[in-house]
Design an enzyme around this catalytic site. Structure first.
Site, PDB file in Angstrom:
ATOM      1  N   HIS A  97      70.446  22.470  89.790  1.00 14.78           N
ATOM      2  CA  HIS A  97      69.223  23.129  89.323  1.00 14.78           C
ATOM      3  C   HIS A  97      69.332  24.647  89.229  1.00 14.78           C
ATOM      4  O   HIS A  97      68.394  25.310  88.806  1.00 14.78           O
ATOM      5  CB  HIS A  97      68.035  22.766  90.218  1.00 14.78           C
ATOM      6  CG  HIS A  97      68.068  23.459  91.551  1.00 14.78           C
ATOM      7  ND1 HIS A  97      68.777  22.955  92.611  1.00 14.78           N
ATOM      8  CD2 HIS A  97      67.517  24.617  91.985  1.00 14.78           C
ATOM      9  CE1 HIS A  97      68.641  23.773  93.637  1.00 14.78           C
ATOM     10  NE2 HIS A  97      67.884  24.787  93.283  1.00 14.78           N
TER      11      HIS A  97
HETATM   12  C1  UD1 Z   1      63.177  27.069  93.724  1.00 14.00           C
HETATM   13  C2  UD1 Z   1      63.887  28.173  94.493  1.00 14.00           C
HETATM   14  C3  UD1 Z   1      65.328  27.741  94.794  1.00 14.00           C
HETATM   15  C4  UD1 Z   1      65.359  26.396  95.474  1.00 14.00           C
HETATM   16  C5  UD1 Z   1      64.620  25.396  94.590  1.00 14.00           C
HETATM   17  C6  UD1 Z   1      64.614  23.989  95.180  1.00 14.00           C
HETATM   18  C7  UD1 Z   1      63.188  30.476  93.975  1.00 14.00           C
HETATM   19  C8  UD1 Z   1      63.614  31.728  93.339  1.00 14.00           C
HETATM   20  N1  UD1 Z   1      63.965  29.414  93.737  1.00 14.00           N
HETATM   21  O1  UD1 Z   1      63.798  26.961  92.447  1.00 14.00           O
HETATM   22  O2  UD1 Z   1      65.928  28.698  95.635  1.00 14.00           O
HETATM   23  O3  UD1 Z   1      66.695  25.985  95.662  1.00 14.00           O
HETATM   24  O4  UD1 Z   1      63.274  25.855  94.433  1.00 14.00           O
HETATM   25  O5  UD1 Z   1      63.987  23.100  94.316  1.00 14.00           O
HETATM   26  O6  UD1 Z   1      62.186  30.460  94.673  1.00 14.00           O
HETATM   27  N2  UD1 Z   1      58.307  22.152  89.052  1.00 14.00           N
HETATM   28  C9  UD1 Z   1      57.686  20.931  89.023  1.00 14.00           C
HETATM   29  N3  UD1 Z   1      57.116  20.475  90.159  1.00 14.00           N
HETATM   30  C10 UD1 Z   1      57.108  21.176  91.309  1.00 14.00           C
HETATM   31  C11 UD1 Z   1      57.758  22.434  91.336  1.00 14.00           C
HETATM   32  C12 UD1 Z   1      58.349  22.900  90.209  1.00 14.00           C
HETATM   33  O7  UD1 Z   1      57.659  20.258  88.009  1.00 14.00           O
HETATM   34  O8  UD1 Z   1      56.560  20.689  92.313  1.00 14.00           O
HETATM   35  C13 UD1 Z   1      58.951  22.650  87.839  1.00 14.00           C
HETATM   36  C14 UD1 Z   1      58.119  23.703  87.172  1.00 14.00           C
HETATM   37  O9  UD1 Z   1      58.005  23.404  85.833  1.00 14.00           O
HETATM   38  C15 UD1 Z   1      58.918  24.967  87.359  1.00 14.00           C
HETATM   39  C16 UD1 Z   1      60.331  24.487  87.595  1.00 14.00           C
HETATM   40  O10 UD1 Z   1      60.209  23.174  88.161  1.00 14.00           O
HETATM   41  O11 UD1 Z   1      58.822  25.830  86.279  1.00 14.00           O
HETATM   42  C17 UD1 Z   1      61.081  25.379  88.544  1.00 14.00           C
HETATM   43  O12 UD1 Z   1      60.382  25.541  89.775  1.00 14.00           O
HETATM   44  P1  UD1 Z   1      60.415  26.949  90.566  1.00 14.00           P
HETATM   45  O13 UD1 Z   1      59.657  26.844  91.825  1.00 14.00           O
HETATM   46  O14 UD1 Z   1      60.083  28.027  89.625  1.00 14.00           O
HETATM   47  O15 UD1 Z   1      61.918  27.176  90.917  1.00 14.00           O
HETATM   48  P2  UD1 Z   1      63.095  26.160  91.268  1.00 14.00           P
HETATM   49  O16 UD1 Z   1      64.007  26.139  90.121  1.00 14.00           O
HETATM   50  O17 UD1 Z   1      62.576  24.844  91.787  1.00 14.00           O
END
Ligand code: UD1
Length: 366
Positions: free
Chosen positions: A207
């Protein structure tokens, strides 16, 4: 009056770190632990399932920030947390890891002159293109208690001029959680449930922006996977960010059509741990999984050029392979060609890190 500590969680990898700390703080009446979820992760399978499986109490407050740019997430956490801390007047705020919620909470707390405790301090990849590197470096420099997981963390902090009195080498809370749940996870018989043989499959997570946000990088990884799945089946719980990118770059059909690929939704903690224990090899770009495979003595190939957790390379089972297709396939072949891998267990990764942290906070804050 009990010592009031506000504990912050925001994302999936925060949950397994906070679980043993909350448990330890709730043991006698000395602390009044308050749990705040920023809401950075909000789905059932990215957040709620971890609370249930790890026995974490329902958050006392949820800031509901959700998805957005880094700036948006950071700012929303700050705006929502400030009035809450004004109301709660905690004696300390404890943050874990390196996600946007970690930095945001630490920044608000430090400006309010409330002591900040950072669990998993000192780790450095020396790669400022990773948002987590910025988060962890800045959090460390505004924290009052820096709890480190490995000796490299202490060295990094000394080098950056952090005062020695603030640094406490305590071990790894994520390993506390792993050791507590290992047997329950094994009893789920996850490989069997997916029709796989123990030690007969690879487990993959992916990811990081550097692997999934650019078309060339992601299609290179997919190319490597198409070759690896000819050697052994690959279980791949797909992170929502990665799923979106695979669809956007028209790679989803190709990947899901490969006969040896087992694609799933993101899994719960126990299901994933069950699969990890019995994997022949793990391929990942996660930070925490590098540590978990070290304890489980499962070979880990990290699809990055660097790691902030060097002890997993020097003592554990981890190897950096980057994301070039040829390198990934060759590394898997090498793992399959050799016998049992014996790593050493890093210092203090013994299941008692949370106990040490809470004991130190008790002495200092009491
Ligand atoms: C975040 C953390 C990363 C961690 C990862 C674990 C930061 C900078 N990054 O990255 O260090 O390893 O989490 O997963 O904080 N989304 C969903 N459902 C959710 C949460 C997110 O669908 O419950 C989707 C959203 O569309 C979002 C994307 O996943 O845009 C990314 O989520 P985000 O929290 O922005 O960062 P991660 O890539 O998950």
């Amino acid at each position: 009056m009990p010592i009031r500590v506000v504990n912050i969680v925001g994302t999936r990898p925060n949950m397994m770190k906070i679980a043993p700390i909350m448990e330890e703080m709730s043991k006698d009446g000395f602390f009044q632990p308050v749990l705040v979820h920023t809401g950075q992760h909000y789905d059932e399978n990215m957040s709620k399932v971890f609370f249930r499986q790890l026995g974490i109490p329902e958050p006392d407050y949820n800031l509901g920030v959700g998805s957005g740019t880094h700036t948006y997430q950071t700012a929303q956490v700050m705006l929502a947390l400030e009035p809450l801390l004004e109301e709660l007047k905690p004696d300390c705020v404890l943050v874990v890891g390196d996600v946007n919620s970690t930095l945001a909470a630490a920044l608000v707390t430090a400006k309010m002159l409330i002591p900040v405790a950072h669990v998993e301090a000192g780790l450095r990849s020396f790669d400022r293109t990773m948002p987590e590197e910025i988060n962890r470096t800045l959090t460390d420099h505004i924290s009052d208690f820096l709890f480190t997981t490995e000796e490299s963390g202490n060295e990094n902090l000394f080098r950056e001029g952090v005062s020695e009195e603030k640094i406490f080498f305590v071990g790894d809370v994520m390993i506390d959680t792993l050791l507590r749940h290992k047997e329950v996870a094994r009893a789920l018989n996850m490989p069997e449930r997916l029709g796989l043989n123990p030690k007969g499959y690879a487990l993959l997570t992916l990811h990081r922006p550097s692997n999934v946000d650019r078309r060339e990088a992601l299609s290179g990884v997919v190319k490597a996977l198409s070759q690896v799945q000819e050697l052994l089946p690959i279980v791949f719980p797909v992170h929502p960010r990665t799923r979106r990118r695979l669809e956007e770059f028209d790679l989803w059909e190709e990947l899901s059509g490969l006969p040896g690929m087992v694609l799933t939704e993101p899994l719960g903690y126990l299901e994933f741990l069950g699969l990890m224990q019995d994997a022949r090899v793990v391929l990942t770009d996660s930070g925490g999984i590098q540590e978990e495979t070290t304890i489980l003595r499962v070979p880990c190939l990290t699809l990055r050029d660097n790691t902030e957790r060097p002890v997993t390379l020097t003592q554990g089972t981890n190897r950096l392979v980057g994301n070039r297709p040829g390198d990934i396939v060759r590394a898997v072949q090498e793992v399959l060609g050799c016998g049992v891998q014996i790593g050493r267990l890093p210092n203090l990764w013994d299941g008692r890190a949370a106990e040490r942290i809470v004991c130190i906070l008790r002495n200092r804050l009491g």
